[in-house]
Scaffold this motif. Sequence first.
Motif, short mmCIF file in Angstrom:
data_model
loop_
_atom_site.label_atom_id
_atom_site.label_comp_id
_atom_site.label_asym_id
_atom_site.label_seq_id
_atom_site.Cartn_x
_atom_site.Cartn_y
_atom_site.Cartn_z
N ASP A 59 -2.36 -4.38 2.28
CA ASP A 59 -3.70 -4.74 1.79
C ASP A 59 -4.42 -3.51 1.24
OD1 ASP A 59 -4.23 -7.71 2.90
OD2 ASP A 59 -3.09 -6.55 4.37
N ALA A 60 -4.30 -2.36 1.92
CA ALA A 60 -4.96 -1.13 1.46
C ALA A 60 -4.33 -0.66 0.16
CB ALA A 60 -4.84 -0.06 2.55
N LEU A 61 -3.01 -0.75 0.05
CA LEU A 61 -2.33 -0.32 -1.18
C LEU A 61 -2.71 -1.21 -2.36
CD1 LEU A 61 1.23 0.44 0.25
CD2 LEU A 61 -0.61 2.07 -0.20
N VAL A 62 -2.73 -2.52 -2.12
CA VAL A 62 -3.09 -3.46 -3.19
C VAL A 62 -4.55 -3.27 -3.59
CG1 VAL A 62 -3.43 -5.90 -3.72
CG2 VAL A 62 -1.31 -5.15 -2.62
N GLU A 63 -5.41 -2.98 -2.62
CA GLU A 63 -6.82 -2.74 -2.92
C GLU A 63 -6.98 -1.51 -3.81
OE1 GLU A 63 -10.85 -3.16 -3.15
OE2 GLU A 63 -9.36 -4.58 -2.38
N THR A 64 -6.16 -0.48 -3.56
CA THR A 64 -6.19 0.72 -4.41
C THR A 64 -5.82 0.38 -5.84
OG1 THR A 64 -5.62 2.16 -2.55
CG2 THR A 64 -5.19 3.01 -4.76
N MET A 244 -8.90 -11.36 6.02
CA MET A 244 -8.65 -9.93 5.87
C MET A 244 -7.27 -9.57 6.44
SD MET A 244 -11.32 -8.79 4.34
CE MET A 244 -11.15 -7.02 4.59
N GLY A 245 -6.59 -8.65 5.76
CA GLY A 245 -5.30 -8.19 6.24
C GLY A 245 -4.18 -9.20 6.09
N ARG A 246 -4.32 -10.15 5.18
CA ARG A 246 -3.32 -11.22 5.06
C ARG A 246 -1.98 -10.70 4.54
NH1 ARG A 246 -6.02 -11.13 0.33
NH2 ARG A 246 -5.00 -11.90 -1.58
N LEU A 247 -1.99 -9.72 3.65
CA LEU A 247 -0.74 -9.22 3.08
C LEU A 247 0.08 -8.47 4.12
CD1 LEU A 247 -1.92 -8.00 -0.45
CD2 LEU A 247 -1.05 -10.24 0.24
N GLU A 248 -0.60 -7.65 4.95
CA GLU A 248 0.13 -6.95 6.01
C GLU A 248 0.66 -7.94 7.03
OE1 GLU A 248 1.82 -3.62 7.75
OE2 GLU A 248 0.87 -3.89 5.79
N GLY A 301 -2.29 -15.94 4.67
CA GLY A 301 -1.05 -15.34 5.14
C GLY A 301 -0.28 -16.23 6.09
N GLN A 302 -0.70 -17.48 6.24
CA GLN A 302 -0.01 -18.43 7.12
C GLN A 302 1.28 -18.93 6.45
OE1 GLN A 302 -2.40 -21.86 7.98
NE2 GLN A 302 -0.77 -22.91 9.15
N SER A 303 2.32 -19.11 7.25
CA SER A 303 3.60 -19.58 6.71
C SER A 303 3.48 -20.99 6.14
CB SER A 303 4.66 -19.56 7.81
OG SER A 303 5.88 -20.09 7.33
#
Length: 381
Positions: A59-64, A244-248, A301-303
Amino acid sequence: MKKVAIQLHLWLGLISGLVVFIVALTGSLLVFREELEPLTDPRFFMVSPPAAGHRQSLDALVETISTTFPDKKISRVIRESAADRTVVVELKQSKKAKDILAVALNPYTGEIVATRQEQDAFFPTVLRLHRYLCLGETGKVITGISCSLFLIIMLTGLVLWWPNRKNCSQRFRIKWNASAKRLTWDVHAVVGFYVLPFIFLIAATGLIWSYKWVNNLLFLAFDGKPQVKREAPVNLSAAGMTTMGRLERVYVQTNQRLPHPGRFTLIFPETDSLSLTVSKVDETAAVSNVVDMLYFDYRTGQSTGQQLYSETTRGFKARRLIFPIHTGSLLGWPTKLIALLVAILTTTLPLTGFYIWWGKRNKPKRVVRRSMQTRTHMSVS
């Protein structure tokens, strides 16, 4: 039969020889692409992991990336299993599928370390040359036809090579101390014979990318029906909901469900109503290109589903094998080395074939001797 084979082998070879040479040469460069690309562009692919080794969240990388390139749409995120590799984020710059900006990030610091236009990079360019001659759909047609002709060339070449009792031993070895003419013929015929089983398989599998009907034929043979298009399922969450944090969370769940090492690829949907698609390569599998697919809600981020390799149809498994067979990566380094050698040797076939034809074409005409009877008649006259 041999007369027909000679004409087909000659003229089809002249028609497709240049394309076969280009495809074989570029194919030899692509065999070890995965191993060579990080070495040829280390700034883009490699990082020095710190002692602690703590990675930043996806999430932090994608936000960057979103902050740095607000006008571009993220299409996928690629994270390798090795600790010294960058995280690569691909961005769509326009509606063209190939117009991709690739951004490499240090997964430990979150810093953008390099960017590149994917269509201008060395190996992607070699791949386009290999598949389309860098001519788009027109090049795809040309390579498809040339590949088909090459299959006929190989079969007719086998007919012409076929030995008899007198020349049987000559068909299996090259006479290195022979004349240039004989040496060229030996290289063409003998090398062609030894690479034929391998290059025939490589060329035949290449038709999968050239013709949709060949791909459908593969699925018809194994499944009894054409390939079913795979699409990401619809999200389970309501529009407007964002966690928040769904990608991680997606990354962690993927590694829990698929604990084997392998490349993790997160594919973003075209619309927010569809799920995220995750593919993970199984590097522990006996053969390469074994990939499992998982789906996660874009907002939470739910399956939302899965398509595991072990649960797919025989047609899909056969289709997965086509790429490693074509590239030689089926069993790793041993088959890659074979593919590399075969590709390099194949480049000699159009060259030696053209040299043989050119030599015969420019062969000086022999002066036909007059018969003794004619000369006697002229002297008497």
